[in-house]
Design a protein around this motif. Structure first.
Motif, PDB file in Angstrom:
ATOM      1  N   PHE A 160      50.798  40.815  39.148  1.00 32.43           N
ATOM      2  CA  PHE A 160      49.531  40.923  39.861  1.00 32.43           C
ATOM      3  C   PHE A 160      49.189  39.574  40.501  1.00 32.43           C
ATOM      4  O   PHE A 160      49.792  38.552  40.189  1.00 32.43           O
ATOM      5  N   GLU A 161      48.182  39.597  41.365  1.00 36.48           N
ATOM      6  CA  GLU A 161      47.583  38.365  41.848  1.00 36.48           C
ATOM      7  C   GLU A 161      46.076  38.534  41.881  1.00 36.48           C
ATOM      8  O   GLU A 161      45.556  39.649  42.031  1.00 36.48           O
ATOM      9  N   TRP A 162      45.389  37.412  41.690  1.00 38.59           N
ATOM     10  CA  TRP A 162      43.932  37.407  41.827  1.00 38.59           C
ATOM     11  C   TRP A 162      43.603  37.548  43.310  1.00 38.59           C
ATOM     12  O   TRP A 162      44.117  36.812  44.149  1.00 38.59           O
ATOM     13  N   TRP A 163      42.743  38.521  43.625  1.00 38.63           N
ATOM     14  CA  TRP A 163      42.359  38.755  45.010  1.00 38.63           C
ATOM     15  C   TRP A 163      40.903  39.191  45.025  1.00 38.63           C
ATOM     16  O   TRP A 163      40.572  40.305  44.626  1.00 38.63           O
ATOM     17  N   ALA A 164      40.012  38.301  45.435  1.00 36.49           N
ATOM     18  CA  ALA A 164      38.569  38.531  45.303  1.00 36.49           C
ATOM     19  C   ALA A 164      38.087  39.747  46.085  1.00 36.49           C
ATOM     20  O   ALA A 164      37.049  40.327  45.758  1.00 36.49           O
ATOM     21  N   ALA A 165      38.827  40.169  47.107  1.00 34.72           N
ATOM     22  CA  ALA A 165      38.396  41.306  47.922  1.00 34.72           C
ATOM     23  C   ALA A 165      38.608  42.641  47.211  1.00 34.72           C
ATOM     24  O   ALA A 165      38.070  43.672  47.649  1.00 34.72           O
ATOM     25  N   CYS A 166      39.375  42.666  46.126  1.00 35.14           N
ATOM     26  CA  CYS A 166      39.587  43.908  45.375  1.00 35.14           C
ATOM     27  C   CYS A 166      38.321  44.246  44.589  1.00 35.14           C
ATOM     28  O   CYS A 166      37.827  43.413  43.826  1.00 35.14           O
ATOM     29  N   ASN A 167      37.814  45.448  44.774  1.00 34.31           N
ATOM     30  CA  ASN A 167      36.576  45.798  44.079  1.00 34.31           C
ATOM     31  C   ASN A 167      36.596  47.182  43.455  1.00 34.31           C
ATOM     32  O   ASN A 167      35.598  47.636  42.937  1.00 34.31           O
ATOM     33  N   LYS A 168      37.731  47.885  43.496  1.00 30.59           N
ATOM     34  CA  LYS A 168      37.802  49.197  42.885  1.00 30.59           C
ATOM     35  C   LYS A 168      39.245  49.518  42.555  1.00 30.59           C
ATOM     36  O   LYS A 168      40.126  49.378  43.396  1.00 30.59           O
ATOM     37  N   ALA A 169      39.466  49.963  41.324  1.00 30.84           N
ATOM     38  CA  ALA A 169      40.820  50.292  40.912  1.00 30.84           C
ATOM     39  C   ALA A 169      41.299  51.567  41.590  1.00 30.84           C
ATOM     40  O   ALA A 169      40.524  52.500  41.827  1.00 30.84           O
ATOM     41  N   VAL A 170      42.565  51.599  41.935  1.00 32.24           N
ATOM     42  CA  VAL A 170      43.212  52.768  42.515  1.00 32.24           C
ATOM     43  C   VAL A 170      44.041  53.448  41.435  1.00 32.24           C
ATOM     44  O   VAL A 170      44.710  52.784  40.643  1.00 32.24           O
ATOM     45  N   SER A 178      44.590  47.790  44.621  1.00 33.05           N
ATOM     46  CA  SER A 178      43.740  47.188  43.602  1.00 33.05           C
ATOM     47  C   SER A 178      43.992  47.853  42.255  1.00 33.05           C
ATOM     48  O   SER A 178      43.966  49.081  42.141  1.00 33.05           O
ATOM     49  N   ALA A 179      44.229  47.026  41.232  1.00 34.25           N
ATOM     50  CA  ALA A 179      44.388  47.540  39.873  1.00 34.25           C
ATOM     51  C   ALA A 179      43.081  47.431  39.092  1.00 34.25           C
ATOM     52  O   ALA A 179      42.889  48.117  38.090  1.00 34.25           O
ATOM     53  N   ALA A 180      42.182  46.563  39.554  1.00 30.96           N
ATOM     54  CA  ALA A 180      40.876  46.339  38.942  1.00 30.96           C
ATOM     55  C   ALA A 180      40.107  45.427  39.884  1.00 30.96           C
ATOM     56  O   ALA A 180      40.641  44.962  40.901  1.00 30.96           O
ATOM     57  N   ASP A 181      38.839  45.178  39.581  1.00 28.88           N
ATOM     58  CA  ASP A 181      38.104  44.187  40.356  1.00 28.88           C
ATOM     59  C   ASP A 181      38.890  42.878  40.362  1.00 28.88           C
ATOM     60  O   ASP A 181      39.317  42.393  39.301  1.00 28.88           O
ATOM     61  N   ASN A 182      39.106  42.324  41.539  1.00 29.58           N
ATOM     62  CA  ASN A 182      39.745  41.015  41.710  1.00 29.58           C
ATOM     63  C   ASN A 182      41.240  40.995  41.389  1.00 29.58           C
ATOM     64  O   ASN A 182      41.854  39.928  41.460  1.00 29.58           O
ATOM     65  N   ILE A 183      41.829  42.118  41.056  1.00 28.13           N
ATOM     66  CA  ILE A 183      43.234  42.154  40.648  1.00 28.13           C
ATOM     67  C   ILE A 183      44.021  43.074  41.581  1.00 28.13           C
ATOM     68  O   ILE A 183      43.736  44.268  41.676  1.00 28.13           O
ATOM     69  N   LYS A 184      45.036  42.524  42.257  1.00 29.87           N
ATOM     70  CA  LYS A 184      45.878  43.289  43.174  1.00 29.87           C
ATOM     71  C   LYS A 184      47.311  43.325  42.670  1.00 29.87           C
ATOM     72  O   LYS A 184      47.836  42.332  42.169  1.00 29.87           O
TER      73      LYS A 184
END
Length: 282
Positions: A160-170, A178-184
């Motif tokens: 994974f990488e930290w990615w602040a634009a992620c806001n909803k898990a897929v 996005s796997a979680a908020d802030n996690i891609k």
């Protein structure tokens, strides 16, 4: 990008990923060699987190998707034996211009199955004396989650990488989701046991038999300075192949208990400096 990396982490001849920490002649560096003189690594760190003097996560905000400023720690009680980190280590290499990072940890007690996670922070992150953490995430901080099962014979890795634009898990996220908020997700979960045969950009392995330790190690049960089965873990990632670039890191952290359980608080952690900024830049 991921199917045929130029320098696979377990077949490039630089470092041994064989489920033990002792160097074999003419087989590349191993952790024992790094302990002696650093081998050919550009940076090496070994963090001691001995049983009885642990720093562990606490509080509802100490979850993977949160920024370190939200994490809390305390020194007691100790974590469950199977989650108790005794040492954590990482080494940075440049192979043909590509950055390859090897990482590992050993635990106080074996459990057969295990989950560990490895953070590589681009900015400095430290535990402070007030029970919190100083430092912040930066987009593209690297997070590697590893699950060992079936007595250590199976290793599944997700990068994974930290990615602040992620806001909803897929649901069932793939690369770029996005796997979680802030996690891609960078590399979706897949079986990736280091076998020194195939071509892989990330893999991991544990010891399925007793293995000698090159540093002071006391297991819960067994012989001093010998890792019981499934207490020693190591892996590697070709950073350039996974992310399309070499990276500048400042800090390294290993956690147990919540590698892909993003809603739960992690158990134990080991955190230290891992300064490869100047190497990655050059």
């Amino acid at each position: 990008l991921f199917s045929t990396p130029v320098y696979a982490v377990d077949t490039n001849g630089t470092f041994e990923l064989d489920g033990n920490a002792i160097e074999e002649p003419s087989a590349g560096d191993d952790w024992s060699q790094l302990e002696i003189d650093g081998g050919s690594a550009t940076e090496y760190v070994n963090i001691t987190d001995k049983n009885g003097t642990d720093d562990i996560f606490t509080g509802g905000g100490s979850k993977t998707p949160k920024d370190p400023e939200n994490w809390l720690w305390k020194s007691s009680p100790p974590p469950p034996d199977k989650d108790n980190i005794t040492h954590a280590y990482a080494a940075n290499y440049m192979v043909g211009g590509e950055q390859i990072v090897y990482f590992g940890a050993d635990l106080y007690s074996a459990n057969g199955d295990a989950e560990l996670a490895f953070w590589f922070f681009q900015s400095e992150v430290k535990a402070n004396g007030l029970g919190g953490f100083d430092g912040h995430h930066v987009d593209e901080d690297v997070y590697i989650a590893v699950k060992f099962s079936n007595g250590g014979s199976v290793a599944n890795i997700t990068v994974f990488e930290w990615w602040a634009a992620c806001n909803k898990a897929v649901k069932n996220p793939g690369a770029g989701d996005s796997a979680a908020d802030n996690i891609k997700v960078v590399i979706p979960e897949s079986e990736a046991l280091c076998d020194n045969i195939g071509s892989t950009s990330a893999c991991a392995i544990t010891n399925t038999i007793n293995a000698d330790s090159p540093w002071d190690y006391e297991p819960k049960s067994g012989t001093s300075n010998v890792f019981p089965p499934t207490t020693f873990f190591e892996g590697g990632i070709n950073v350039f192949e996974a992310f399309g670039e070499n990276k500048c890191f400042s800090s390294f952290m290993v956690t147990t208990g919540a590698s892909t359980s993003f809603t739960s608080t992690a158990k134990d952690f080991a955190l230290g400096d891992f300064d490869v900024c100047s190497v990655a830049a050059s």
